[in-house]
Design a protein around this motif. Structure first.
Motif, PDB file in Angstrom:
ATOM      1  N   LEU A 292       0.803  -1.227   0.000  1.00  0.00           N
ATOM      2  CA  LEU A 292       0.000   0.000   0.000  1.00  0.00           C
ATOM      3  C   LEU A 292       0.834   1.275   0.000  1.00  0.00           C
ATOM      4  N   SER A 293       2.097   1.182   0.358  1.00  0.00           N
ATOM      5  CA  SER A 293       2.953   2.376   0.288  1.00  0.00           C
ATOM      6  C   SER A 293       3.796   2.390  -0.985  1.00  0.00           C
ATOM      7  N   ASN A 294       3.603   1.366  -1.834  1.00  0.00           N
ATOM      8  CA  ASN A 294       4.270   1.312  -3.152  1.00  0.00           C
ATOM      9  C   ASN A 294       5.783   1.413  -3.047  1.00  0.00           C
ATOM     10  N   ASP A 295       6.343   0.689  -2.068  1.00  0.00           N
ATOM     11  CA  ASP A 295       7.792   0.700  -1.924  1.00  0.00           C
ATOM     12  C   ASP A 295       8.286  -0.641  -1.394  1.00  0.00           C
ATOM     13  N   ILE A 296       9.603  -0.776  -1.380  1.00  0.00           N
ATOM     14  CA  ILE A 296      10.249  -1.908  -0.735  1.00  0.00           C
ATOM     15  C   ILE A 296      11.167  -1.353   0.340  1.00  0.00           C
ATOM     16  N   THR A 297      11.463  -2.172   1.345  1.00  0.00           N
ATOM     17  CA  THR A 297      12.350  -1.736   2.413  1.00  0.00           C
ATOM     18  C   THR A 297      13.534  -2.687   2.527  1.00  0.00           C
ATOM     19  N   PHE A 298      14.743  -2.131   2.525  1.00  0.00           N
ATOM     20  CA  PHE A 298      15.950  -2.902   2.782  1.00  0.00           C
ATOM     21  C   PHE A 298      16.176  -2.941   4.296  1.00  0.00           C
ATOM     22  N   ILE A 299      16.368  -4.136   4.835  1.00  0.00           N
ATOM     23  CA  ILE A 299      16.588  -4.337   6.266  1.00  0.00           C
ATOM     24  C   ILE A 299      17.980  -4.919   6.473  1.00  0.00           C
ATOM     25  N   ASP A 300      18.761  -4.321   7.365  1.00  0.00           N
ATOM     26  CA  ASP A 300      20.076  -4.843   7.729  1.00  0.00           C
ATOM     27  C   ASP A 300      19.864  -6.024   8.675  1.00  0.00           C
ATOM     28  N   THR A 301      20.307  -7.227   8.279  1.00  0.00           N
ATOM     29  CA  THR A 301      20.032  -8.414   9.083  1.00  0.00           C
ATOM     30  C   THR A 301      20.966  -8.563  10.289  1.00  0.00           C
ATOM     31  N   ALA A 302      22.047  -7.782  10.336  1.00  0.00           N
ATOM     32  CA  ALA A 302      22.906  -7.809  11.519  1.00  0.00           C
ATOM     33  C   ALA A 302      22.245  -7.073  12.678  1.00  0.00           C
ATOM     34  N   SER A 303      21.667  -5.922  12.374  1.00  0.00           N
ATOM     35  CA  SER A 303      21.018  -5.112  13.408  1.00  0.00           C
ATOM     36  C   SER A 303      19.507  -5.290  13.428  1.00  0.00           C
ATOM     37  N   ASP A 304      18.965  -5.914  12.354  1.00  0.00           N
ATOM     38  CA  ASP A 304      17.516  -6.024  12.161  1.00  0.00           C
ATOM     39  C   ASP A 304      16.837  -4.658  12.251  1.00  0.00           C
ATOM     40  N   GLU A 305      17.462  -3.706  11.560  1.00  0.00           N
ATOM     41  CA  GLU A 305      16.924  -2.358  11.453  1.00  0.00           C
ATOM     42  C   GLU A 305      16.697  -2.014   9.981  1.00  0.00           C
ATOM     43  N   PRO A 306      15.631  -1.252   9.670  1.00  0.00           N
ATOM     44  CA  PRO A 306      15.429  -0.815   8.282  1.00  0.00           C
ATOM     45  C   PRO A 306      16.515   0.161   7.873  1.00  0.00           C
ATOM     46  N   VAL A 307      17.000  -0.001   6.641  1.00  0.00           N
ATOM     47  CA  VAL A 307      18.068   0.855   6.139  1.00  0.00           C
ATOM     48  C   VAL A 307      17.521   1.919   5.201  1.00  0.00           C
ATOM     49  N   LYS A 308      16.696   1.488   4.252  1.00  0.00           N
ATOM     50  CA  LYS A 308      16.179   2.431   3.260  1.00  0.00           C
ATOM     51  C   LYS A 308      14.935   1.857   2.606  1.00  0.00           C
ATOM     52  N   SER A 309      13.987   2.719   2.279  1.00  0.00           N
ATOM     53  CA  SER A 309      12.830   2.344   1.485  1.00  0.00           C
ATOM     54  C   SER A 309      12.972   2.924   0.084  1.00  0.00           C
ATOM     55  N   VAL A 310      12.581   2.146  -0.909  1.00  0.00           N
ATOM     56  CA  VAL A 310      12.737   2.524  -2.312  1.00  0.00           C
ATOM     57  C   VAL A 310      11.378   2.472  -2.996  1.00  0.00           C
ATOM     58  N   THR A 311      10.981   3.561  -3.619  1.00  0.00           N
ATOM     59  CA  THR A 311       9.706   3.593  -4.341  1.00  0.00           C
ATOM     60  C   THR A 311       9.785   2.717  -5.585  1.00  0.00           C
ATOM     61  N   VAL A 312       8.754   1.883  -5.766  1.00  0.00           N
ATOM     62  CA  VAL A 312       8.695   1.010  -6.940  1.00  0.00           C
ATOM     63  C   VAL A 312       7.369   1.265  -7.669  1.00  0.00           C
ATOM     64  N   GLY A 313       6.744   0.212  -8.220  1.00  0.00           N
ATOM     65  CA  GLY A 313       5.491   0.404  -8.931  1.00  0.00           C
ATOM     66  C   GLY A 313       4.287   0.366  -8.008  1.00  0.00           C
ATOM     67  N   ALA A 314       3.103   0.218  -8.617  1.00  0.00           N
ATOM     68  CA  ALA A 314       1.858   0.245  -7.852  1.00  0.00           C
ATOM     69  C   ALA A 314       1.545  -1.136  -7.284  1.00  0.00           C
ATOM     70  N   MET A 315       1.427  -1.192  -5.969  1.00  0.00           N
ATOM     71  CA  MET A 315       1.117  -2.403  -5.213  1.00  0.00           C
ATOM     72  C   MET A 315       2.151  -3.508  -5.432  1.00  0.00           C
TER      73      MET A 315
END
Length: 324
Positions: A292-315
């Motif tokens: 619903l936010s039309n993005d993906i989120t990169f998560i650092d698996t060492a810290s389990d923290e979100p690093v960056k969200s990237v806008t992509v297509g619709a849904m």
């Protein structure tokens, strides 16, 4: 003599030189605008958009990285995309309404869930032909295959079952009742367990692959959210088998679960309506699709923290990452 010295020095320099880490290409299926977004995993930037068939959902890549497979659900087909050119070069005969699929460990067979006719279609990838169709429960969706390739699991949303299928005979060998609306099946790397998410039931059932018995049901609680807003969908387990990540749908979070204790260690806030997950090959990042936010989120698996969200297509719905 001097020439040999120069050659030796060059060889030593080549051995000692450590180049920059290679980027892996991320592919995201966007079911609303009929596209696949291409993202560079190193820069975490979208680089290209590929037009595909109607309502793309399930997406995976060949083990050699040369071909991308996309479920064009409303076109009743699986499209094949050349990853070098990003052009559609063919289709596979998937059956009606393909939603999710899984590629065998040897890369030769694609197992496709056909939601509309309650079948799993088994496809020979090289021959582009149907090997067989396996009757399963009502509204099949989740697909998982054991690391040794001997067992495939399909989940049926309405029957509320995980069907264990022998890949040599294509026969169902066990049916395991789980909670309401199972959506995904993921084997541990050692093949000992399969984790099945139940969207409406709000649980993940951990099933022993040998006994075909549920050994644990994992539940989720998030302060400030109603239980019905916590809906497990995509599941991924780390390569070392120690952590499981569960996409929690409208809860907008990914749960981190210790696979030994089955305790939830953390909830990671990502985008809205998180659907599916994929690791980068080095395991350093997990990527979530946020419908619903039309993005993906990169998560650092060492810290389990979100690093960056990237806008992509619709849904955005599905995600896969090219191998090294």
């Amino acid at each position: 003599m001097r020439r040999h010295v120069y050659l030796l020095a060059g060889m030593i320099a080549a051995v000692l030189y450590v180049g920059p880490s290679l980027a892996n290409t991320v592919y995201v299926s966007n079911e609303k605008d009929n596209t696949v977004t291409v993202v560079d995993s190193k820069t975490m930037e979208a680089t290209q958009t590929i037009n595909v068939g109607q309502r793309p959902r399930g997406i995976t890549i060949s083990h050699d990285g040369k071909h991308l497979y996309v479920c064009a659900s409303d076109d009743d087909t699986v499209e094949i995309i050349d990853t070098a050119t990003h052009q559609i070069i063919g289709t596979l005969p998937s059956g009606p309404d393909p939603e999710l699929f899984v590629l065998s460990p040897d890369g030769k067979t694609l197992y496709v869930a056909n939601e509309d006719d309650n079948l799993v279609t088994v496809i020979d990838v090289d021959k582009k032909s149907v090997i067989t169709e396996i009757p399963v429960g009502v509204e099949p969706e989740g697909m998982g295959v054991s690391p040794d390739g001997k067992t495939m699991v399909n989940t049926s949303e309405t029957t509320n079952m995980a069907h264990f299928i022998d890949t040599s005979t294509h026969e169902i060998v066990a049916n395991v009742l789980v909670d309401s609306r199972p959506r995904f099946a993921e084997f541990k790397p050692d093949g000992s367990q399969v984790w099945v998410s139940s969207e409406i039931g709000g649980t993940v059932s951990v099933i022993d692959n040998a006994s075909r018995q549920i050994v644990k049901k994992i539940t989720f609680e998030i302060q400030g959210l109603r239980s019905e807003a916590i809906q497990p969908v995509g599941v991924r387990i780390s390569a070392d088998g120690k952590k499981a990540y569960v996409a929690l749908g409208p809860a907008n979070r990914v749960a981190v679960v210790d696979t030994q204790t089955y305790e939830v260690e953390k909830y990671i806030l990502v985008g809205q309506r998180v659907w599916q997950l994929a690791f980068t090959p080095d395991g350093q990042h997990l990527i979530s699709t946020n419908g619903l936010s039309n993005d993906i989120t990169f998560i650092d698996t060492a810290s389990d923290e979100p690093v960056k969200s990237v806008t992509v297509g619709a849904m955005p719905w599905g995600v896969t990452v090219a191998p090294n």
